[in-house]
Design an enzyme around this catalytic site. Structure first.
Site, PDB file in Angstrom:
ATOM      1  N   HIS A   1       0.878  -1.190   0.000  1.00  0.00           N
ATOM      2  CA  HIS A   1       0.000   0.000   0.000  1.00  0.00           C
ATOM      3  C   HIS A   1       0.910   1.233   0.000  1.00  0.00           C
ATOM      4  O   HIS A   1       1.705   1.414  -0.916  1.00  0.00           O
ATOM      5  CB  HIS A   1      -0.906  -0.110   1.234  1.00  0.00           C
ATOM      6  CG  HIS A   1      -2.062   0.834   1.278  1.00  0.00           C
ATOM      7  ND1 HIS A   1      -2.416   1.671   0.256  1.00  0.00           N
ATOM      8  CD2 HIS A   1      -2.981   1.077   2.275  1.00  0.00           C
ATOM      9  CE1 HIS A   1      -3.487   2.375   0.604  1.00  0.00           C
ATOM     10  NE2 HIS A   1      -3.839   2.035   1.832  1.00  0.00           N
TER      11      HIS A   1
ATOM     12  N   HIS B   1      -1.828  -2.516  -9.757  1.00  0.00           N
ATOM     13  CA  HIS B   1      -2.793  -1.915  -8.833  1.00  0.00           C
ATOM     14  C   HIS B   1      -4.010  -2.813  -8.786  1.00  0.00           C
ATOM     15  O   HIS B   1      -4.393  -3.386  -9.800  1.00  0.00           O
ATOM     16  CB  HIS B   1      -3.200  -0.516  -9.322  1.00  0.00           C
ATOM     17  CG  HIS B   1      -3.805   0.304  -8.239  1.00  0.00           C
ATOM     18  ND1 HIS B   1      -5.135   0.239  -7.922  1.00  0.00           N
ATOM     19  CD2 HIS B   1      -3.240   1.187  -7.376  1.00  0.00           C
ATOM     20  CE1 HIS B   1      -5.360   1.048  -6.907  1.00  0.00           C
ATOM     21  NE2 HIS B   1      -4.238   1.631  -6.551  1.00  0.00           N
TER      22      HIS B   1
ATOM     23  N   ASP C   1       3.088   5.570  -6.929  1.00  0.00           N
ATOM     24  CA  ASP C   1       4.287   5.439  -6.099  1.00  0.00           C
ATOM     25  C   ASP C   1       5.565   5.342  -6.913  1.00  0.00           C
ATOM     26  O   ASP C   1       6.653   5.536  -6.388  1.00  0.00           O
ATOM     27  CB  ASP C   1       4.169   4.210  -5.204  1.00  0.00           C
ATOM     28  CG  ASP C   1       3.114   4.421  -4.155  1.00  0.00           C
ATOM     29  OD1 ASP C   1       3.092   5.516  -3.592  1.00  0.00           O
ATOM     30  OD2 ASP C   1       2.314   3.516  -3.926  1.00  0.00           O
TER      31      ASP C   1
HETATM   32  N1  CMC Z   1       5.407  -7.253 -10.172  1.00  0.00           N
HETATM   33  C1  CMC Z   1       5.270  -8.496 -10.720  1.00  0.00           C
HETATM   34  N2  CMC Z   1       4.092  -9.129 -10.832  1.00  0.00           N
HETATM   35  C2  CMC Z   1       2.997  -8.515 -10.368  1.00  0.00           C
HETATM   36  C3  CMC Z   1       3.055  -7.239  -9.787  1.00  0.00           C
HETATM   37  C4  CMC Z   1       4.315  -6.606  -9.695  1.00  0.00           C
HETATM   38  N3  CMC Z   1       4.414  -5.395  -9.151  1.00  0.00           N
HETATM   39  N4  CMC Z   1       1.818  -6.852  -9.400  1.00  0.00           N
HETATM   40  C5  CMC Z   1       1.000  -7.855  -9.729  1.00  0.00           C
HETATM   41  N5  CMC Z   1       1.708  -8.875 -10.326  1.00  0.00           N
HETATM   42  C6  CMC Z   1       1.167 -10.118 -10.920  1.00  0.00           C
HETATM   43  C7  CMC Z   1       0.764 -11.106  -9.827  1.00  0.00           C
HETATM   44  O1  CMC Z   1       1.825 -11.980  -9.517  1.00  0.00           O
HETATM   45  C8  CMC Z   1      -0.385 -11.811 -10.495  1.00  0.00           C
HETATM   46  O2  CMC Z   1       0.135 -12.706 -11.462  1.00  0.00           O
HETATM   47  P1  CMC Z   1      -0.623 -14.105 -11.782  1.00  0.00           P
HETATM   48  O3  CMC Z   1      -1.968 -13.729 -12.278  1.00  0.00           O
HETATM   49  O4  CMC Z   1       0.241 -14.771 -12.785  1.00  0.00           O
HETATM   50  O5  CMC Z   1      -0.680 -14.845 -10.471  1.00  0.00           O
HETATM   51  C9  CMC Z   1      -1.102 -10.718 -11.278  1.00  0.00           C
HETATM   52  O6  CMC Z   1      -0.065  -9.748 -11.570  1.00  0.00           O
HETATM   53  C10 CMC Z   1      -2.232 -10.031 -10.512  1.00  0.00           C
HETATM   54  O7  CMC Z   1      -1.694  -9.519  -9.303  1.00  0.00           O
HETATM   55  P2  CMC Z   1      -2.380  -9.618  -7.890  1.00  0.00           P
HETATM   56  O8  CMC Z   1      -1.339  -9.812  -6.836  1.00  0.00           O
HETATM   57  O9  CMC Z   1      -3.515 -10.586  -7.902  1.00  0.00           O
HETATM   58  O10 CMC Z   1      -2.971  -8.178  -7.750  1.00  0.00           O
HETATM   59  P3  CMC Z   1      -3.483  -7.529  -6.425  1.00  0.00           P
HETATM   60  O11 CMC Z   1      -4.633  -6.676  -6.837  1.00  0.00           O
HETATM   61  O12 CMC Z   1      -3.730  -8.515  -5.354  1.00  0.00           O
HETATM   62  O13 CMC Z   1      -2.247  -6.619  -5.961  1.00  0.00           O
HETATM   63  C11 CMC Z   1      -0.752  -4.811  -5.720  1.00  0.00           C
HETATM   64  C12 CMC Z   1      -2.122  -5.275  -6.231  1.00  0.00           C
HETATM   65  C13 CMC Z   1      -0.690  -3.283  -5.840  1.00  0.00           C
HETATM   66  C14 CMC Z   1      -0.602  -5.185  -4.229  1.00  0.00           C
HETATM   67  C15 CMC Z   1       0.349  -5.480  -6.580  1.00  0.00           C
HETATM   68  O14 CMC Z   1       0.222  -5.112  -7.930  1.00  0.00           O
HETATM   69  C16 CMC Z   1       1.756  -5.165  -6.058  1.00  0.00           C
HETATM   70  O15 CMC Z   1       2.231  -5.845  -5.150  1.00  0.00           O
HETATM   71  N6  CMC Z   1       2.427  -4.116  -6.652  1.00  0.00           N
HETATM   72  C17 CMC Z   1       3.695  -3.682  -6.146  1.00  0.00           C
HETATM   73  C18 CMC Z   1       3.482  -2.832  -4.894  1.00  0.00           C
HETATM   74  C19 CMC Z   1       2.958  -1.456  -5.232  1.00  0.00           C
HETATM   75  O16 CMC Z   1       3.450  -0.777  -6.109  1.00  0.00           O
HETATM   76  N7  CMC Z   1       1.941  -1.018  -4.455  1.00  0.00           N
HETATM   77  C20 CMC Z   1       1.376   0.317  -4.571  1.00  0.00           C
HETATM   78  C21 CMC Z   1      -0.015   0.328  -5.048  1.00  0.00           C
HETATM   79  S1  CMC Z   1      -0.553   1.976  -5.498  1.00  0.00           S
HETATM   80  C22 CMC Z   1      -0.602   2.869  -4.032  1.00  0.00           C
HETATM   81  C23 CMC Z   1      -1.604   2.413  -3.061  1.00  0.00           C
HETATM   82  O17 CMC Z   1      -2.752   2.162  -3.432  1.00  0.00           O
HETATM   83  O18 CMC Z   1      -1.267   2.333  -1.882  1.00  0.00           O
END
Ligand code: CMC
Length: 438
Positions: free
Chosen positions: A274, A315, A372
């Site tokens: 987050h 995201h 971010d």
């Molecule tokens: N790098 C590599 N793979 C990723 C990433 C990433 N940053 N983000 C998502 N994926 C992949 C994930 O492994 C999954 O792949 P598969 O379908 O093959 O299993 C797919 O994309 C969908 O991801 P998810 O984890 O189901 O998505 P989520 O909605 O649960 O997570 C997130 C969203 C923001 C936590 C995630 O994208 C992440 O960890 N990003 C990096 C951290 C980040 O930048 N966070 C800030 C978010 S914006 C500010 C805020 O809102 O606070």
């Protein structure tokens, strides 16, 4: 059980239990924008079933008039105004008024609001001593969790959540005092004296002054940095029902006081998935170190056996470019230009962005740079240490948290939030005395 859709104009949704043949008609509710929602509040009563949605990927937790996001189209609006328009034309104080009160202020309303906030920026003198209990090397977010929670021990006269005037005062106090506490946190960790707020400066100027001003020297306001800070604050002000906002709402639903609720939001924001992501982006860029290492890190991000993720990408809601990222990218260029900084990390970030946006893995999963990705680079250029990045996010988001909390408390149907569960532990079993256990 399978769900069967009925035509949209009936505004109901039929859910059929394939085992018994029983059906229920569930109301379909429609908002101003966004997909309709199926109202499942009576589902348990009518069917004996709960719904299961652990990460809330398909669950609306409340009605809200504050913020709308269309993640497919990359749209973010506050009270109907797009974030691009607000970032271009308004100020953080105006956005704060808008979120809190529902409409943009006229001149008289704005002057009064700005004054109300300005005259609440000072914190109780005894809070200064509270800081001394923390180690100097504590993470600033650890200090923020503590000092913001402690505000409820200082402002007893605005804790009655059912009194609209007290709600207003605590909202103003939170918006006004969190920047002061954030600046004090920074000063404490670098061993410099706290700077009292200055009422002749506007909100972003005063915040930068409290962070970077020093008693022996006159402080020079830099309009480029002030403008960039104001944009950062606008872009982070609110973001619908994300983890920290939902935490604030859940804490507030028990009728806890607003200071305690905002402290819970700060705790939730801290995590790297987050608000902690802006810190993680900079740490990741440092770890990558050189453009030639990018392919290796891209491969690691794609490898399911490696926990590494490309921080600042992806995201939960945006499956398109994060609209906030575009605005920040521009502000980022201006700040680096003005300060004459040639940060190799920016070049690295741009190259990473280019490669990731062309890579099938990221394209297929619609993983675009989020806010971010750029905010960390600007904040670093301004002189903030990496550990302060999430604190700055909290300063801005306080406006959203407070507005969402206020909206919830003013909702006549307020009830305590109480999710249910799918229990997978042992079924009932007899107690075994210790001497009989294996
Ligand atoms: N790098 C590599 N793979 C990723 C990433 C990433 N940053 N983000 C998502 N994926 C992949 C994930 O492994 C999954 O792949 P598969 O379908 O093959 O299993 C797919 O994309 C969908 O991801 P998810 O984890 O189901 O998505 P989520 O909605 O649960 O997570 C997130 C969203 C923001 C936590 C995630 O994208 C992440 O960890 N990003 C990096 C951290 C980040 O930048 N966070 C800030 C978010 S914006 C500010 C805020 O809102 O606070």
């Amino acid at each position: 059980m399978s769900a069967e859709s009925v035509s949209e104009n009936q505004k109901t949704f039929t859910l059929t239990n394939n085992n018994t043949g029983d059906s229920v008609e569930l109301p379909v509710l429609e908002g101003t924008c966004g997909p309709p929602v199926i109202d499942v509040r009576k589902l348990y009563e009518q069917t004996g079933h709960f719904t299961f949605d652990p990460s809330f990927t398909a669950t609306g937790s409340c009605k809200s008039r504050l913020t709308f996001i269309d993640g497919e189209k990359g749209i973010l609006m506050h009270r109907g105004y797009t974030i691009e328009e607000l970032a271009e034309n308004s100020s953080f104080m105006e956005v704060a008024y808008l979120l809190l009160n529902g409409d943009l202020p006229n001149q008289a309303e704005f002057t009064k609001f700005e004054r109300d906030i300005t005259y609440h920026t000072m914190v109780h003198e005894q809070i200064n001593y509270f800081y001394r209990g923390f180690r100097r090397d504590a993470h600033p977010m650890a200090i923020m969790c503590g000092v913001v929670g402690a505000l409820s021990a200082f402002y007893h006269d605005s804790l009655d959540i059912w009194d609209p005037r007290q709600r207003e005062i605590s909202a103003h106090r939170l918006i006004a005092k969190i920047p002061t506490l954030a600046a004090m946190t920074y000063k404490y960790t670098v061993g410099q004296p706290f700077m009292y707020p200055r009422n002749d400066l506007n909100f972003p100027e005063n915040f930068l002054y409290m962070c970077f001003g020093l008693p022996p020297e006159p402080y020079q306001v830099n309009p480029v940095l002030t403008n960039a800070m104001d944009k950062i604050l606008i872009l982070h002000a609110d973001h619908e029902q994300n983890a920290s906002t939902s935490t604030v709402r859940l804490a507030g639903s028990s009728q806890a006081n607003p200071f305690a609720c905002i402290a819970s939001g700060i705790a939730s924001l801290w995590g790297p998935s987050h608000g902690g992501a802006n810190q993680a982006v900079l740490e990741m860029l440092d770890e990558i170190g050189d453009k030639k290492n990018i392919p290796e890190f891209i491969e690691r991000a794609k490898n399911k056996d490696d926990p590494f993720r490309l921080m600042g990408f992806g995201h939960r809601v945006y499956k398109n470019f994060d609209p906030r990222a575009g605005v920040l990218k521009k502000a980022c260029d201006e700040v680096l230009d003005d300060l004459g900084i040639n940060d190799p990390r920016l070049e690295l970030a741009m190259e990473l962005e280019r490669i990731a946006l062309e890579d099938d893995y990221f394209v297929e999963r619609k993983l675009f740079p989020n806010v971010d990705f750029y905010s960390g680079i600007i904040l670093k250029a301004m002189g903030f240490p990496v550990s302060m990045f999430t604190v700055l996010f909290a300063v801005a988001r306080t406006v959203g948290w407070v507005s969402q909390w206020k909206e919830m408390i003013e909702e006549p149907s307020l009830r305590i939030g109480r999710p249910r569960q799918l229990y997978t532990g042992p079924a009932q079993r007899p107690y075994v005395p210790m001497d009989k256990r294996k």
